[in-house]
Design an enzyme around this catalytic site. Sequence first.
Site, short mmCIF file in Angstrom:
data_model
loop_
_atom_site.label_atom_id
_atom_site.label_comp_id
_atom_site.label_asym_id
_atom_site.label_seq_id
_atom_site.Cartn_x
_atom_site.Cartn_y
_atom_site.Cartn_z
N ALA A 171 0.85 -1.22 0.04
CA ALA A 171 -0.05 0.13 0.08
C ALA A 171 0.90 1.20 -0.02
CB ALA A 171 -0.75 0.05 1.29
N LYS A 172 0.13 2.31 -0.33
CA LYS A 172 1.03 3.60 -0.19
C LYS A 172 0.10 4.66 -0.10
CE LYS A 172 5.59 4.93 -0.23
NZ LYS A 172 6.62 4.15 -0.04
#
Length: 424
Positions: free
Chosen positions: A114-115
């Site tokens: 994720a980011k």
Amino acid sequence: MNHPIASYLQTDNLGAWGTYLEQVDRVTPYLGPLSRWVETLKRPKRILIVDVPIELDDGTIAHYEGYRVHHNLSRGPGKGGIRYHPNVTLSEVMALSAWMSIKTAVVNVPFGGAKGGIRVDPKPLSVGELERMTRRFTSEINMMIGPQKDIPAPDVNTNEQIMAWMMDTYSVNQGHTSTGVVTGKPIALGGSLGRRDATGRGVFVVAKEAYADMGCDVTQAKVAIQGLGNVGGEAARLFAKSGAKVVAIQDHSGTLYNPNGFNVPDLLRHVSIAHEIKGFDGESIPAESFWSTPCDILIPAALESQITKVNAQLIQAKLIVEGANGPTTPEADDILKERGIAVVPDVIANAGGVTVSYFEWVQDFSSFFWTEEEINRRLDKIMIDAFRGIDSIAKMHHVSLRTATFIVGCERILKAREMRGLYP
Ligand code: GLU
């Protein structure tokens, strides 16, 4: 099979996301029957775009664009940093989230990728403005995050204080303290010893291993480093401590050269006060000359797409170890391969940060904290074992370290994907 590209991916300039897609295409022929699932890696699982309004100190209302992307959750909760930078875009955050999926799989920690990020230059913001922006952003992405769902961490221009505000905002919204929702927190709030230095430490450990594999000794090396932030700074410290010479440095403020090697402790003191290398002793050289500086090991530890088809021709180093995420374009990668320059890719080289984030998350769950020696010992072992595994795959298939790393990462993700099956 025809897979029409999702509408939000239809852009002429895919930037870092384009680099990532090319990397996946290059590895697909090695994935055997698992390649049936490869399209999974080319589409983020979910994307959230949020408006982040805050009241500035002068009474005006500012709006910032924020993102959180879950790229893949097949192997566990989402994991990845939050970036504050004026050039943050959705496609950049998508690429960074995808590299997190590969990275967590490569070091085999039980996370997906994720980011997040906010398109903002945080430098002119006051502490109060920064806090209000961070808390509003956290509330806006509240539905995406949680210790079992998605665990943010620091990235470019975010730090322990920002993680403390995120943890507090999430906890207040939940009605109880939840330390495991973010990593990279202050030690006093459930952070882990060794987390701050972990990424730079991992870069050094892997560089030493890769350089030894080439029959060379890191203590004799000349090193050039782009970016003297959390990653490049700690890597520089460890190189200098080992006896290696840091001969060239570059950041947004300039490029400095010192063939005898900089005094790195003095340099880091200067950077901690000035927040840039400008003003430090050394010969100031043009930015382009950084790439052609005579050196043995080059560490890009700043932003994406720095090593391009133009400067890849000029690089003198024998070994490049990617501290940054996505610093090398695919065309540059081809040139480096042709020129016989080894590249240890980001998704292993800078995985030390997320590895100690995993240790932090485990410590928060068990409320039992480890010593720094224990953390560093486990970190070094994970990094060295992962590198050796990748190196032997590269030699077996006669492929680059990047392709070998992607083989390992993609296989682990897609095996999990296949075993879980499609539901509903
Ligand atoms: N931002 C770091 C990275 O790019 C660390 C992520 C984390 O610890 O979750 O790997």
